[in-house]
Design a protein around this motif. Structure first.
Motif, short mmCIF file in Angstrom:
data_model
loop_
_atom_site.label_atom_id
_atom_site.label_comp_id
_atom_site.label_asym_id
_atom_site.label_seq_id
_atom_site.Cartn_x
_atom_site.Cartn_y
_atom_site.Cartn_z
N CYS A 15 0.78 -1.20 -0.06
CA CYS A 15 0.19 0.19 0.08
C CYS A 15 0.77 1.43 -0.09
O CYS A 15 1.43 1.58 -0.99
CB CYS A 15 -1.14 -0.07 1.13
SG CYS A 15 -2.11 1.18 1.15
N CYS A 16 1.15 1.99 1.21
CA CYS A 16 1.68 3.12 1.25
C CYS A 16 3.35 2.75 1.12
O CYS A 16 4.03 3.96 0.97
CB CYS A 16 1.35 3.75 2.25
SG CYS A 16 -0.35 4.54 2.33
N GLY A 17 3.67 1.78 1.60
CA GLY A 17 5.21 1.52 1.85
C GLY A 17 5.88 2.03 0.62
O GLY A 17 6.87 2.75 0.49
N PRO A 18 5.73 1.30 -0.65
CA PRO A 18 6.41 1.59 -1.87
C PRO A 18 6.23 3.12 -2.29
O PRO A 18 7.26 3.61 -2.94
CB PRO A 18 5.79 0.75 -2.88
CG PRO A 18 5.13 -0.30 -2.08
CD PRO A 18 4.69 0.15 -0.78
N VAL A 19 5.06 3.78 -2.05
CA VAL A 19 5.15 5.24 -2.45
C VAL A 19 5.85 5.93 -1.32
O VAL A 19 6.88 6.90 -1.90
CB VAL A 19 3.37 5.63 -1.90
CG1 VAL A 19 3.21 7.11 -2.50
CG2 VAL A 19 2.76 4.88 -2.97
N LEU A 20 6.17 5.62 -0.20
CA LEU A 20 6.90 6.44 0.77
C LEU A 20 8.17 6.37 0.28
O LEU A 20 9.14 7.38 0.59
CB LEU A 20 6.55 6.03 2.26
CG LEU A 20 5.22 6.61 2.79
CD1 LEU A 20 5.16 5.91 4.29
CD2 LEU A 20 5.28 7.71 2.89
N SER A 21 8.70 5.06 0.07
CA SER A 21 10.12 4.83 -0.23
C SER A 21 10.70 5.43 -1.76
O SER A 21 11.70 5.45 -2.09
CB SER A 21 10.38 3.40 -0.32
OG SER A 21 9.74 2.55 -1.45
N GLY A 22 9.47 5.93 -2.54
CA GLY A 22 10.00 6.15 -3.93
C GLY A 22 10.07 5.21 -4.84
O GLY A 22 10.24 5.52 -6.01
#
Length: 161
Positions: A15-22
């Motif tokens: 979910c948000c993990g890949p978005v936060l990591s770029g």
């Protein structure tokens, strides 16, 4: 694996993990809103700054954002509604409520946020509190010195008022 902070029901890494990591950009305005909430939960202050629209970064207070993120206990995100903000849109709105605890007091932040897509990437622009709804009473107001509507025979102020 742990569920995502944003209450999507998905695992953080999906979910948000890949978005936060770029690793991948937020596909929609709602996805960006969810990732920004997760960033507060994870203390990802740089991500919060980077996800602001470039035209709105000059007045962003990084230190205040950091204090808020670190001093609050983030209790949950509720997405109330979205308008536009899909993968093929350039603008969108997300209405949400964030619940958090600060100094032992549970607080609620209710906002309608605006987002813009620029060069294929979603950015948070700004937000406003929703306008309060007007409440209209169905029955006429009882005056303090009028007879109580309960039928006691007393004045309203001495009975049910």
């Amino acid at each position: 694996m742990a569920k995502c902070h944003c209450n999507s029901g998905l695992e953080f890494d999906n979910c948000c993990g890949p978005v936060l990591s770029g690793e991948k950009p937020a596909a929609t305005a709602e996805a960006l809103m969810r990732s920004r909430y997760s960033a507060f939960c994870c203390g990802e202050i740089d991500y919060l700054s980077e996800s602001l629209h470039p035209n709105h970064r000059s007045d962003h207070d990084v230190a205040a954002t950091r204090r808020w993120a670190e001093n609050a206990d983030w209790l949950g995100l509720e997405i109330r509604s979205t308008r536009d903000g899909g993968e093929n849109d350039d603008e969108g709105e997300v209405e949400f409520i964030v619940n958090y605890r600060e100094d032992g007091v549970v607080r609620h932040h209710h906002e309608i946020s605006r987002f813009k897509k620029q060069a294929g990437r979603w950015y948070y622009v700004d937000g406003d509190a929703p306008k309060a709804e007007t409440y209209v009473k169905q029955q006429p107001k009882v005056g303090r010195n009028e007879p109580c509507p309960c039928g006691s025979g007393k004045k309203y102020k001495k009975c049910c008022g």
